[in-house]
Design a protein around this motif. Structure first.
Motif, PDB file in Angstrom:
ATOM      1  N   MET A   1       1.056  -1.144   0.196  1.00 34.74           N
ATOM      2  CA  MET A   1       0.107  -0.114   0.000  1.00 34.74           C
ATOM      3  C   MET A   1       0.900   1.282   0.052  1.00 34.74           C
ATOM      4  N   PRO A   2       0.579   2.077  -0.998  1.00 33.87           N
ATOM      5  CA  PRO A   2       1.541   3.433  -0.894  1.00 33.87           C
ATOM      6  C   PRO A   2       1.358   3.946   0.242  1.00 33.87           C
ATOM      7  N   GLU A   3       2.441   4.735   0.783  1.00 30.33           N
ATOM      8  CA  GLU A   3       2.404   5.897   1.898  1.00 30.33           C
ATOM      9  C   GLU A   3       1.870   7.219   1.196  1.00 30.33           C
ATOM     10  N   THR A   4       1.058   7.736   2.272  1.00 26.82           N
ATOM     11  CA  THR A   4       0.667   9.098   2.166  1.00 26.82           C
ATOM     12  C   THR A   4       1.358  10.131   2.594  1.00 26.82           C
ATOM     13  N   THR A   5       1.449  11.055   1.586  1.00 27.37           N
ATOM     14  CA  THR A   5       2.238  12.150   1.894  1.00 27.37           C
ATOM     15  C   THR A   5       1.591  13.429   1.926  1.00 27.37           C
ATOM     16  N   LEU A   6       2.099  14.610   2.355  1.00 26.09           N
ATOM     17  CA  LEU A   6       1.483  15.795   2.603  1.00 26.09           C
ATOM     18  C   LEU A   6       0.790  16.270   1.215  1.00 26.09           C
ATOM     19  N   ALA A   7       1.424  16.008   0.175  1.00 27.69           N
ATOM     20  CA  ALA A   7       0.843  16.486  -1.178  1.00 27.69           C
ATOM     21  C   ALA A   7      -0.614  15.826  -1.378  1.00 27.69           C
ATOM     22  N   ASP A   8      -0.560  14.460  -1.037  1.00 25.43           N
ATOM     23  CA  ASP A   8      -1.748  13.860  -1.144  1.00 25.43           C
ATOM     24  C   ASP A   8      -2.850  14.468  -0.432  1.00 25.43           C
ATOM     25  N   GLU A  26       3.818  27.001   1.364  1.00 22.27           N
ATOM     26  CA  GLU A  26       2.575  26.966   1.926  1.00 22.27           C
ATOM     27  C   GLU A  26       1.847  25.604   1.563  1.00 22.27           C
ATOM     28  N   LEU A  27       1.112  25.157   2.636  1.00 26.30           N
ATOM     29  CA  LEU A  27       0.265  23.848   2.305  1.00 26.30           C
ATOM     30  C   LEU A  27      -1.155  24.357   2.329  1.00 26.30           C
ATOM     31  N   PHE A  28      -1.872  24.241   1.164  1.00 23.13           N
ATOM     32  CA  PHE A  28      -3.285  24.433   1.236  1.00 23.13           C
ATOM     33  C   PHE A  28      -3.848  23.127   1.175  1.00 23.13           C
ATOM     34  N   LEU A  29      -4.418  22.800   2.686  1.00 23.06           N
ATOM     35  CA  LEU A  29      -5.048  21.294   2.506  1.00 23.06           C
ATOM     36  C   LEU A  29      -6.475  21.394   1.939  1.00 23.06           C
ATOM     37  N   ARG A  30      -6.815  19.992   1.544  1.00 25.97           N
ATOM     38  CA  ARG A  30      -8.159  19.920   0.949  1.00 25.97           C
ATOM     39  C   ARG A  30      -9.350  20.218   1.993  1.00 25.97           C
ATOM     40  N   ALA A  33      -9.583  17.731   7.968  1.00 23.72           N
ATOM     41  CA  ALA A  33      -9.033  16.373   8.319  1.00 23.72           C
ATOM     42  C   ALA A  33      -7.672  16.371   8.137  1.00 23.72           C
ATOM     43  N   GLY A  34      -7.337  16.910   6.844  1.00 24.17           N
ATOM     44  CA  GLY A  34      -5.917  17.161   6.304  1.00 24.17           C
ATOM     45  C   GLY A  34      -5.220  18.011   7.009  1.00 24.17           C
ATOM     46  N   TYR A  35      -5.848  19.175   7.350  1.00 19.41           N
ATOM     47  CA  TYR A  35      -5.301  20.421   8.208  1.00 19.41           C
ATOM     48  C   TYR A  35      -4.809  19.835   9.446  1.00 19.41           C
ATOM     49  N   ARG A  36      -5.747  19.098  10.206  1.00 21.28           N
ATOM     50  CA  ARG A  36      -5.247  18.556  11.404  1.00 21.28           C
ATOM     51  C   ARG A  36      -4.098  17.690  11.532  1.00 21.28           C
ATOM     52  N   VAL A  37      -3.972  16.962  10.415  1.00 23.68           N
ATOM     53  CA  VAL A  37      -2.655  16.322  10.272  1.00 23.68           C
ATOM     54  C   VAL A  37      -1.394  17.013  10.300  1.00 23.68           C
ATOM     55  N   ALA A  38      -1.386  18.056   9.170  1.00 25.50           N
ATOM     56  CA  ALA A  38      -0.486  18.928   8.754  1.00 25.50           C
ATOM     57  C   ALA A  38      -0.158  19.982   9.871  1.00 25.50           C
ATOM     58  N   ALA A  39      -1.229  20.351  10.714  1.00 24.08           N
ATOM     59  CA  ALA A  39      -0.951  21.283  11.709  1.00 24.08           C
ATOM     60  C   ALA A  39      -0.515  20.773  12.991  1.00 24.08           C
ATOM     61  N   ASP A  40      -0.348  19.471  13.205  1.00 25.24           N
ATOM     62  CA  ASP A  40      -0.104  18.644  14.295  1.00 25.24           C
ATOM     63  C   ASP A  40       1.349  18.785  14.562  1.00 25.24           C
ATOM     64  N   ARG A  61      10.030  29.705  11.114  1.00 31.90           N
ATOM     65  CA  ARG A  61       8.596  30.097  11.575  1.00 31.90           C
ATOM     66  C   ARG A  61       7.410  29.503  10.924  1.00 31.90           C
ATOM     67  N   ILE A  62       6.553  28.956  11.776  1.00 34.03           N
ATOM     68  CA  ILE A  62       5.519  28.132  11.183  1.00 34.03           C
ATOM     69  C   ILE A  62       4.164  28.720  11.624  1.00 34.03           C
ATOM     70  N   PHE A  63       3.471  28.821  10.669  1.00 33.97           N
ATOM     71  CA  PHE A  63       2.073  29.654  10.758  1.00 33.97           C
ATOM     72  C   PHE A  63       0.824  28.537  10.717  1.00 33.97           C
ATOM     73  N   ARG A  64       0.034  28.476  11.668  1.00 37.50           N
ATOM     74  CA  ARG A  64      -1.122  27.267  11.363  1.00 37.50           C
ATOM     75  C   ARG A  64      -2.356  28.399  11.442  1.00 37.50           C
ATOM     76  N   ILE A  65      -3.125  28.075  10.088  1.00 46.05           N
ATOM     77  CA  ILE A  65      -4.295  28.909  10.026  1.00 46.05           C
ATOM     78  C   ILE A  65      -5.595  28.257   9.711  1.00 46.05           C
ATOM     79  N   PRO A  66      -6.288  27.848  10.795  1.00 46.14           N
ATOM     80  CA  PRO A  66      -7.236  26.906  10.718  1.00 46.14           C
ATOM     81  C   PRO A  66      -8.548  27.197   9.994  1.00 46.14           C
ATOM     82  N   SER A  67      -8.940  28.559  10.119  1.00 40.42           N
ATOM     83  CA  SER A  67      -9.910  28.836   9.262  1.00 40.42           C
ATOM     84  C   SER A  67      -9.732  28.736   7.814  1.00 40.42           C
TER      85      SER A  67
END
Length: 104
Positions: A1-8, A26-30, A33-40, A61-67
């Motif tokens: 099974m392929p591994e999931t990446t941030l790009a996915d 910048e990561l623009f999450l879909r 749920a994806g945001y929760r993973v990347a922002a962890d 510097r890391i900025f997490r923007i949940p909205s």
């Protein structure tokens, strides 16, 4: 099974210069749920970025923007933009190691 990446998990992962001395990615999450993973902070933090990009952890510097489901990461460029050793003047390829990061 392929591994999931941030790009996915993302609509887009991009990088750009933020002036001649900084890179921003910048990561623009879909979705949330994806945001929760990347922002962890136990998964994606300054230590991880320092290892990926060989930069000093204290300068990141890391900025997490949940909205917006966005994570933004900035750090000093390894060489200044346009200098003799600059291989990516627009920092347009810096996002690749981040995009390929395998998620837990």
């Amino acid at each position: 099974m392929p591994e999931t990446t941030l790009a996915d998990l993302a609509h887009e992962v991009r990088s750009k210069n933020a002036g001649p001395f900084w890179v921003t990615m910048e990561l623009f999450l879909r979705d949330a749920a994806g945001y929760r993973v990347a922002a962890d902070e136990t998964f994606l933090n300054e230590r991880v970025i320092a290892e990926l990009y060989r930069v000093e952890e204290s300068t990141i510097r890391i900025f997490r923007i949940p909205s917006l489901n966005v994570v933004k990461i900035s750090f000093p460029r390894p060489v200044s933009q346009g200098s003799l050793r600059d291989r990516d003047m627009h920092a347009g390829q810096h996002h690749v190691p981040l995009a390929r990061l395998v998620v837990p």
